[in-house]
Design a protein around this motif. Structure first.
Motif, PDB file in Angstrom:
ATOM      1  N   ALA A   1       0.017  16.456   3.891  1.00 25.95           N
ATOM      2  CA  ALA A   1      -1.043  15.594   3.351  1.00 25.95           C
ATOM      3  C   ALA A   1      -0.440  14.589   2.372  1.00 25.95           C
ATOM      4  O   ALA A   1      -0.819  13.411   2.365  1.00 25.95           O
ATOM      5  CB  ALA A   1      -2.112  16.438   2.666  1.00 25.95           C
ATOM      6  N   ASP A   2       0.519  15.036   1.569  1.00 26.35           N
ATOM      7  CA  ASP A   2       1.178  14.146   0.607  1.00 26.35           C
ATOM      8  C   ASP A   2       1.992  13.069   1.331  1.00 26.35           C
ATOM      9  O   ASP A   2       2.001  11.905   0.924  1.00 26.35           O
ATOM     10  CB  ASP A   2       2.081  14.946  -0.329  1.00 26.35           C
ATOM     11  N   ARG A   3       2.661  13.448   2.416  1.00 29.26           N
ATOM     12  CA  ARG A   3       3.430  12.490   3.219  1.00 29.26           C
ATOM     13  C   ARG A   3       2.495  11.409   3.770  1.00 29.26           C
ATOM     14  O   ARG A   3       2.805  10.216   3.732  1.00 29.26           O
ATOM     15  CB  ARG A   3       4.140  13.203   4.371  1.00 29.26           C
ATOM     16  N   LEU A   4       1.331  11.838   4.248  1.00 27.65           N
ATOM     17  CA  LEU A   4       0.352  10.898   4.789  1.00 27.65           C
ATOM     18  C   LEU A   4      -0.103   9.916   3.701  1.00 27.65           C
ATOM     19  O   LEU A   4      -0.259   8.719   3.961  1.00 27.65           O
ATOM     20  CB  LEU A   4      -0.847  11.684   5.336  1.00 27.65           C
ATOM     21  N   PHE A   5      -0.295  10.414   2.493  1.00 28.88           N
ATOM     22  CA  PHE A   5      -0.682   9.572   1.357  1.00 28.88           C
ATOM     23  C   PHE A   5       0.390   8.513   1.095  1.00 28.88           C
ATOM     24  O   PHE A   5       0.080   7.329   0.921  1.00 28.88           O
ATOM     25  CB  PHE A   5      -0.894  10.459   0.132  1.00 28.88           C
ATOM     26  N   ASN A   6       1.640   8.923   1.084  1.00 31.91           N
ATOM     27  CA  ASN A   6       2.741   7.976   0.854  1.00 31.91           C
ATOM     28  C   ASN A   6       2.797   6.928   1.968  1.00 31.91           C
ATOM     29  O   ASN A   6       2.971   5.734   1.696  1.00 31.91           O
ATOM     30  CB  ASN A   6       4.069   8.736   0.750  1.00 31.91           C
ATOM     31  N   GLU A   7       2.619   7.347   3.202  1.00 34.30           N
ATOM     32  CA  GLU A   7       2.620   6.407   4.320  1.00 34.30           C
ATOM     33  C   GLU A   7       1.438   5.441   4.215  1.00 34.30           C
ATOM     34  O   GLU A   7       1.569   4.253   4.518  1.00 34.30           O
ATOM     35  CB  GLU A   7       2.573   7.155   5.655  1.00 34.30           C
ATOM     36  N   ALA A   8       0.279   5.946   3.775  1.00 32.81           N
ATOM     37  CA  ALA A   8      -0.902   5.093   3.617  1.00 32.81           C
ATOM     38  C   ALA A   8      -0.665   4.051   2.522  1.00 32.81           C
ATOM     39  O   ALA A   8      -1.007   2.878   2.701  1.00 32.81           O
ATOM     40  CB  ALA A   8      -2.130   5.939   3.293  1.00 32.81           C
ATOM     41  N   MET A   9      -0.066   4.470   1.405  1.00 28.78           N
ATOM     42  CA  MET A   9       0.231   3.499   0.345  1.00 28.78           C
ATOM     43  C   MET A   9       1.188   2.424   0.849  1.00 28.78           C
ATOM     44  O   MET A   9       0.991   1.239   0.585  1.00 28.78           O
ATOM     45  CB  MET A   9       0.830   4.203  -0.882  1.00 28.78           C
ATOM     46  N   ARG A  10       2.207   2.840   1.596  1.00 31.26           N
ATOM     47  CA  ARG A  10       3.171   1.872   2.130  1.00 31.26           C
ATOM     48  C   ARG A  10       2.480   0.911   3.104  1.00 31.26           C
ATOM     49  O   ARG A  10       2.707  -0.297   3.066  1.00 31.26           O
ATOM     50  CB  ARG A  10       4.330   2.603   2.803  1.00 31.26           C
ATOM     51  N   ALA A  11       1.617   1.455   3.985  1.00 33.81           N
ATOM     52  CA  ALA A  11       0.913   0.622   4.967  1.00 33.81           C
ATOM     53  C   ALA A  11      -0.008  -0.390   4.284  1.00 33.81           C
ATOM     54  O   ALA A  11      -0.241  -1.469   4.819  1.00 33.81           O
ATOM     55  CB  ALA A  11       0.108   1.501   5.920  1.00 33.81           C
ATOM     56  N   LEU A  12      -0.509  -0.045   3.119  1.00 29.13           N
ATOM     57  CA  LEU A  12      -1.402  -0.937   2.382  1.00 29.13           C
ATOM     58  C   LEU A  12      -0.652  -1.922   1.493  1.00 29.13           C
ATOM     59  O   LEU A  12      -1.261  -2.724   0.804  1.00 29.13           O
ATOM     60  CB  LEU A  12      -2.370  -0.107   1.535  1.00 29.13           C
ATOM     61  N   GLY A  13       0.669  -1.825   1.496  1.00 27.59           N
ATOM     62  CA  GLY A  13       1.468  -2.752   0.708  1.00 27.59           C
ATOM     63  C   GLY A  13       1.514  -2.435  -0.780  1.00 27.59           C
ATOM     64  O   GLY A  13       1.752  -3.322  -1.598  1.00 27.59           O
ATOM     65  N   VAL A  14       1.282  -1.167  -1.142  1.00 30.35           N
ATOM     66  CA  VAL A  14       1.383  -0.782  -2.549  1.00 30.35           C
ATOM     67  C   VAL A  14       2.854  -0.885  -2.941  1.00 30.35           C
ATOM     68  O   VAL A  14       3.715  -0.304  -2.283  1.00 30.35           O
ATOM     69  CB  VAL A  14       0.845   0.652  -2.779  1.00 30.35           C
ATOM     70  N   PRO A  15       3.167  -1.639  -3.990  1.00 33.40           N
ATOM     71  CA  PRO A  15       4.571  -1.824  -4.389  1.00 33.40           C
ATOM     72  C   PRO A  15       5.266  -0.494  -4.713  1.00 33.40           C
ATOM     73  O   PRO A  15       4.652   0.432  -5.224  1.00 33.40           O
ATOM     74  CB  PRO A  15       4.484  -2.695  -5.642  1.00 33.40           C
ATOM     75  N   LEU A  16       6.544  -0.443  -4.420  1.00 29.16           N
ATOM     76  CA  LEU A  16       7.363   0.738  -4.681  1.00 29.16           C
ATOM     77  C   LEU A  16       7.264   1.177  -6.137  1.00 29.16           C
ATOM     78  O   LEU A  16       7.272   2.372  -6.441  1.00 29.16           O
ATOM     79  CB  LEU A  16       8.823   0.420  -4.313  1.00 29.16           C
ATOM     80  N   LEU A  17       7.123   0.225  -7.028  1.00 31.57           N
ATOM     81  CA  LEU A  17       6.997   0.489  -8.457  1.00 31.57           C
ATOM     82  C   LEU A  17       5.824   1.428  -8.750  1.00 31.57           C
ATOM     83  O   LEU A  17       5.861   2.208  -9.691  1.00 31.57           O
ATOM     84  CB  LEU A  17       6.803  -0.837  -9.205  1.00 31.57           C
ATOM     85  N   TYR A  18       4.766   1.381  -7.942  1.00 25.38           N
ATOM     86  CA  TYR A  18       3.603   2.254  -8.108  1.00 25.38           C
ATOM     87  C   TYR A  18       3.699   3.467  -7.187  1.00 25.38           C
ATOM     88  O   TYR A  18       3.291   4.563  -7.554  1.00 25.38           O
ATOM     89  CB  TYR A  18       2.307   1.496  -7.813  1.00 25.38           C
ATOM     90  N   ARG A  19       4.192   3.240  -5.967  1.00 21.69           N
ATOM     91  CA  ARG A  19       4.253   4.329  -4.983  1.00 21.69           C
ATOM     92  C   ARG A  19       5.076   5.507  -5.465  1.00 21.69           C
ATOM     93  O   ARG A  19       4.658   6.660  -5.319  1.00 21.69           O
ATOM     94  CB  ARG A  19       4.854   3.805  -3.672  1.00 21.69           C
ATOM     95  N   VAL A  20       6.239   5.243  -6.019  1.00 18.45           N
ATOM     96  CA  VAL A  20       7.145   6.332  -6.405  1.00 18.45           C
ATOM     97  C   VAL A  20       6.529   7.247  -7.464  1.00 18.45           C
ATOM     98  O   VAL A  20       6.460   8.463  -7.263  1.00 18.45           O
ATOM     99  CB  VAL A  20       8.523   5.774  -6.841  1.00 18.45           C
TER     100      VAL A  20
END
Length: 178
Positions: free
Chosen positions: A126-145
């Protein structure tokens, strides 16, 4: 294959949870294709309280600001308080400029996946899916990490009531919603 959203309808606020957090509701199905090209459909009516920001981040921000002001007010040399002032300003900008709407859609995906215990028996998925969703939405790495790191640290899988949906039961417990 790269993760992408096939549908991401508006998610208006619909009230408050008992813990005081705002609750949002999907006005249509959220359809997400992950990196493995698996399609995930979060149903219309699904409710989420959005992204859980670590409380210590805001407390740390306030502590740096208070220390900066205290040093300045006590007449400390500029070299003593100026770096903290810069750190405070950068952290405040980080906090205020966070991409709220994009993070909200990703939170819907994560909240849904966390409650689908048969499809996602391991919370890491579920956490992996969340990270992939943030990346797909263009959330900057600065926030994603940091957000992904915070989600990984928290081991809980909250079972929220989904008023417009029916529970999927297995062995006398809720394992999902439809």
């Amino acid at each position: 294959m790269m993760a992408r959203f096939l549908a991401s309808p508006p998610t208006p606020a619909v009230g408050k949870r008992p813990n005081g957090k705002t609750e949002y509701r999907a006005s249509g199905p959220i359809i997400f294709s992950d990196d493995r090209a698996e399609i995930h459909i979060i149903p219309t009516g699904w409710r989420s309280d959005g992204v859980s920001w670590p409380g210590w981040l805001l407390l740390g921000l306030l502590a740096i600001g208070a220390a900066t002001v205290a040093l300045w007010a006590l007449g400390a040399a500029v070299w003593a308080w100026a770096p903290m002032g810069v750190a405070f300003e950068l952290l405040a900008l980080f906090w205020l400029a966070r991409p709220r709407q994009r993070l909200l859609i990703a939170a819907f995906v994560h909240d849904w996946a966390c409650q689908q215990t048969i499809a996602f028996p391991d919370k890491r998925d579920a956490d992996r899916l969340f990270n992939e969703a943030m990346r797909a939405l263009g959330v900057p790495l600065l926030y994603r990490v940091p957000i992904y790191g915070w989600v990984r640290l928290r081991g809980q899988r909250v079972q929220w009531q989904q008023p417009e949906l029916s529970p999927i039961m297995a062995g006398g417990r809720v394992v999902g919603w439809e």
